[in-house]
Design a protein around this motif. Structure first.
Motif, PDB file in Angstrom:
ATOM      1  N   MET A  43      97.864  33.134  -8.937  1.00 35.66           N
ATOM      2  CA  MET A  43      96.353  32.809  -8.728  1.00 35.66           C
ATOM      3  C   MET A  43      95.980  32.916  -7.033  1.00 35.66           C
ATOM      4  N   LYS A  44      95.135  33.650  -6.693  1.00 34.56           N
ATOM      5  CA  LYS A  44      94.839  33.808  -5.543  1.00 34.56           C
ATOM      6  C   LYS A  44      93.815  32.709  -5.145  1.00 34.56           C
ATOM      7  N   ILE A  45      93.870  31.824  -3.988  1.00 36.66           N
ATOM      8  CA  ILE A  45      93.105  30.750  -3.560  1.00 36.66           C
ATOM      9  C   ILE A  45      92.711  30.965  -2.160  1.00 36.66           C
ATOM     10  N   TYR A  46      91.316  30.950  -1.952  1.00 41.68           N
ATOM     11  CA  TYR A  46      90.529  31.022  -0.881  1.00 41.68           C
ATOM     12  C   TYR A  46      89.862  29.644  -0.292  1.00 41.68           C
ATOM     13  N   ASP A  47      90.665  29.261   0.769  1.00 40.07           N
ATOM     14  CA  ASP A  47      90.023  27.991   1.488  1.00 40.07           C
ATOM     15  C   ASP A  47      88.793  28.607   2.204  1.00 40.07           C
ATOM     16  N   ILE A  48      87.531  28.043   1.848  1.00 40.46           N
ATOM     17  CA  ILE A  48      86.449  28.523   2.366  1.00 40.46           C
ATOM     18  C   ILE A  48      85.789  27.466   3.290  1.00 40.46           C
ATOM     19  N   THR A  49      86.614  26.480   3.788  1.00 41.17           N
ATOM     20  CA  THR A  49      86.166  25.366   4.524  1.00 41.17           C
ATOM     21  C   THR A  49      86.578  25.610   6.022  1.00 41.17           C
ATOM     22  N   ARG A  50      85.362  25.296   6.922  1.00 42.59           N
ATOM     23  CA  ARG A  50      85.672  25.594   8.398  1.00 42.59           C
ATOM     24  C   ARG A  50      86.579  24.273   8.784  1.00 42.59           C
ATOM     25  N   ASP A  51      87.446  24.569   9.741  1.00 41.32           N
ATOM     26  CA  ASP A  51      88.179  23.536  10.545  1.00 41.32           C
ATOM     27  C   ASP A  51      87.274  22.333  10.962  1.00 41.32           C
ATOM     28  N   LEU A  52      87.299  21.262  10.833  1.00 35.59           N
ATOM     29  CA  LEU A  52      86.645  20.038  11.244  1.00 35.59           C
ATOM     30  C   LEU A  52      87.175  19.418  12.467  1.00 35.59           C
ATOM     31  N   SER A  53      86.597  20.051  13.652  1.00 35.94           N
ATOM     32  CA  SER A  53      87.067  19.746  15.033  1.00 35.94           C
ATOM     33  C   SER A  53      86.065  19.701  15.890  1.00 35.94           C
ATOM     34  N   GLU A  61      82.768  39.828  -2.791  1.00 43.33           N
ATOM     35  CA  GLU A  61      81.718  39.569  -3.795  1.00 43.33           C
ATOM     36  C   GLU A  61      82.395  39.753  -5.154  1.00 43.33           C
ATOM     37  N   GLY A  62      82.037  38.754  -5.882  1.00 43.62           N
ATOM     38  CA  GLY A  62      82.525  38.612  -7.366  1.00 43.62           C
ATOM     39  C   GLY A  62      82.354  37.075  -7.792  1.00 43.62           C
ATOM     40  N   ASP A  63      83.182  37.072  -8.989  1.00 42.15           N
ATOM     41  CA  ASP A  63      83.186  35.718  -9.710  1.00 42.15           C
ATOM     42  C   ASP A  63      84.370  35.129  -9.534  1.00 42.15           C
ATOM     43  N   TYR A  64      84.183  33.745  -9.337  1.00 32.38           N
ATOM     44  CA  TYR A  64      85.329  32.727  -9.073  1.00 32.38           C
ATOM     45  C   TYR A  64      85.213  31.446  -9.873  1.00 32.38           C
ATOM     46  N   TYR A  65      86.196  30.293  -9.465  1.00 32.62           N
ATOM     47  CA  TYR A  65      85.820  29.114  -9.879  1.00 32.62           C
ATOM     48  C   TYR A  65      85.713  28.449  -8.583  1.00 32.62           C
ATOM     49  N   LEU A  66      84.731  27.283  -8.158  1.00 36.47           N
ATOM     50  CA  LEU A  66      84.783  26.730  -6.938  1.00 36.47           C
ATOM     51  C   LEU A  66      85.258  25.307  -7.244  1.00 36.47           C
ATOM     52  N   VAL A  67      85.588  24.560  -6.146  1.00 33.82           N
ATOM     53  CA  VAL A  67      85.796  23.252  -6.156  1.00 33.82           C
ATOM     54  C   VAL A  67      85.197  22.813  -4.646  1.00 33.82           C
ATOM     55  N   ALA A  68      84.303  21.902  -4.459  1.00 35.62           N
ATOM     56  CA  ALA A  68      83.727  21.631  -3.092  1.00 35.62           C
ATOM     57  C   ALA A  68      83.415  20.186  -3.434  1.00 35.62           C
ATOM     58  N   LEU A  69      84.345  19.149  -3.163  1.00 33.31           N
ATOM     59  CA  LEU A  69      83.986  17.785  -3.339  1.00 33.31           C
ATOM     60  C   LEU A  69      83.678  16.923  -2.215  1.00 33.31           C
ATOM     61  N   ALA A  84      86.211  22.818   0.514  1.00 34.07           N
ATOM     62  CA  ALA A  84      85.577  23.822  -0.549  1.00 34.07           C
ATOM     63  C   ALA A  84      86.764  24.799  -0.687  1.00 34.07           C
ATOM     64  N   VAL A  85      87.100  25.114  -1.806  1.00 37.33           N
ATOM     65  CA  VAL A  85      87.975  26.211  -2.176  1.00 37.33           C
ATOM     66  C   VAL A  85      87.265  27.097  -3.305  1.00 37.33           C
ATOM     67  N   LEU A  86      87.946  28.202  -3.232  1.00 39.60           N
ATOM     68  CA  LEU A  86      87.508  29.131  -4.550  1.00 39.60           C
ATOM     69  C   LEU A  86      88.748  29.757  -4.936  1.00 39.60           C
ATOM     70  N   TYR A  87      89.072  29.924  -6.348  1.00 41.97           N
ATOM     71  CA  TYR A  87      90.083  30.648  -6.777  1.00 41.97           C
ATOM     72  C   TYR A  87      89.663  31.695  -7.761  1.00 41.97           C
ATOM     73  N   GLU A  88      90.489  32.691  -7.928  1.00 42.68           N
ATOM     74  CA  GLU A  88      90.147  33.845  -8.831  1.00 42.68           C
ATOM     75  C   GLU A  88      90.013  33.429 -10.391  1.00 42.68           C
ATOM     76  N   ARG A  89      88.954  34.036 -11.116  1.00 45.97           N
ATOM     77  CA  ARG A  89      88.841  33.616 -12.667  1.00 45.97           C
ATOM     78  C   ARG A  89      90.142  34.471 -13.214  1.00 45.97           C
ATOM     79  N   ASP A  90      90.573  34.104 -14.328  1.00 47.08           N
ATOM     80  CA  ASP A  90      91.468  34.846 -15.040  1.00 47.08           C
ATOM     81  C   ASP A  90      91.044  35.858 -15.941  1.00 47.08           C
ATOM     82  N   ALA A  91      91.488  36.722 -16.245  1.00 49.86           N
ATOM     83  CA  ALA A  91      90.660  37.794 -16.939  1.00 49.86           C
ATOM     84  C   ALA A  91      90.124  37.415 -18.208  1.00 49.86           C
ATOM     85  N   LYS A  92      90.974  36.313 -19.154  1.00 49.13           N
ATOM     86  CA  LYS A  92      90.547  35.785 -20.223  1.00 49.13           C
ATOM     87  C   LYS A  92      89.176  34.955 -20.099  1.00 49.13           C
ATOM     88  N   ASP A  93      88.914  34.408 -18.781  1.00 48.88           N
ATOM     89  CA  ASP A  93      87.712  33.596 -18.557  1.00 48.88           C
ATOM     90  C   ASP A  93      86.523  34.549 -18.468  1.00 48.88           C
TER      91      ASP A  93
END
Length: 206
Positions: free
Chosen positions: A1-11, A173-181, A195-204
């Motif tokens: 499962m590919k995960i994208y960390d879409i959060t900028r470093d907090l510095s 561009e496309g469809d993913y799952y997001l977690v951004a708490l 915030a992270v995005l991960y790719e949706r499984d084909a069955k989803d």
């Protein structure tokens, strides 16, 4: 499962909207352990705008249900847009969408640029009326630098939340799952998020 960390470093070098608090960090070493003293704003780095950011009496960040910031999300590539992201851009992507993330040319930029792409008021109305509950952007603000708050109010009055200063540079561009708490900051108008995005499984896929 590919995960994208879409959060900028907090510095201390993070992009800061003019007038916002520049973050500061000071390490304290007592000989046995270290802690870090931090000074930062509720809208520092990759962050959430809760409705109370612009709406008096609106929902505060601790009252945003976690489920609003977890689940299916659609990334819309607007990298070719300069200036306003208009309503026409969303003609075919809002149906069945709960969370929408806008990718622009600002992803990966390390300095504030006042000409970043921003949502038009007409587009904000279209998105709010479509029932979107979470709208994200990789720019410092969903609204133009010379805006008067109308775009924020139009969105936040519908009780949606906004994510700003994401890093979508590596995300197609496309469809993913997001977690951004966010942090559960009582009564706060916003908070930094991871915030992270991960790719949706084909069955989803629909």
């Amino acid at each position: 499962m590919k995960i994208y960390d879409i959060t900028r470093d907090l510095s201390e070098d993070v992009v800061v909207y003019p007038g916002d608090i520049r973050p500061r960090f000071r390490e304290i070493d007592n000989g046995q352990y270290r802690v870090t003293e931090m000074a930062l704003g509720s809208h520092t780095g990759t962050h959430i705008d809760a409705p109370s950011h612009y709406v008096r009496g609106g929902r505060t960040v601790d009252r945003v249900p976690p489920g609003v910031l977890m689940g299916p999300a659609r990334v819309l590539d607007c990298s070719d847009v300069d200036g306003a992201v208009d309503a026409e851009r969303f003609a075919d992507c809002l149906s069945g969408t709960r969370t929408l993330l806008l990718k622009t040319w600002f992803s990966g930029r390390q300095r504030f640029e006042p000409g970043y792409p921003a949502l038009s008021l007409e587009a904000a109305g279209l998105i709010a009326d479509a029932g979107i509950t979470c709208l994200g952007t990789d720019t410092p603000s969903i609204e133009a630098y010379d805006g008067d708050g109308s775009v924020h109010r139009r969105l936040l009055e519908s009780d949606m939340v906004i994510l700003e200063l994401l890093d979508l540079a590596a995300v197609p561009e496309g469809d993913y799952y997001l977690v951004a708490l966010p942090l559960r900051l009582k009564g706060a108008d916003g908070s930094p998020v991871r915030a992270v995005l991960y790719e949706r499984d084909a069955k989803d896929q629909p």
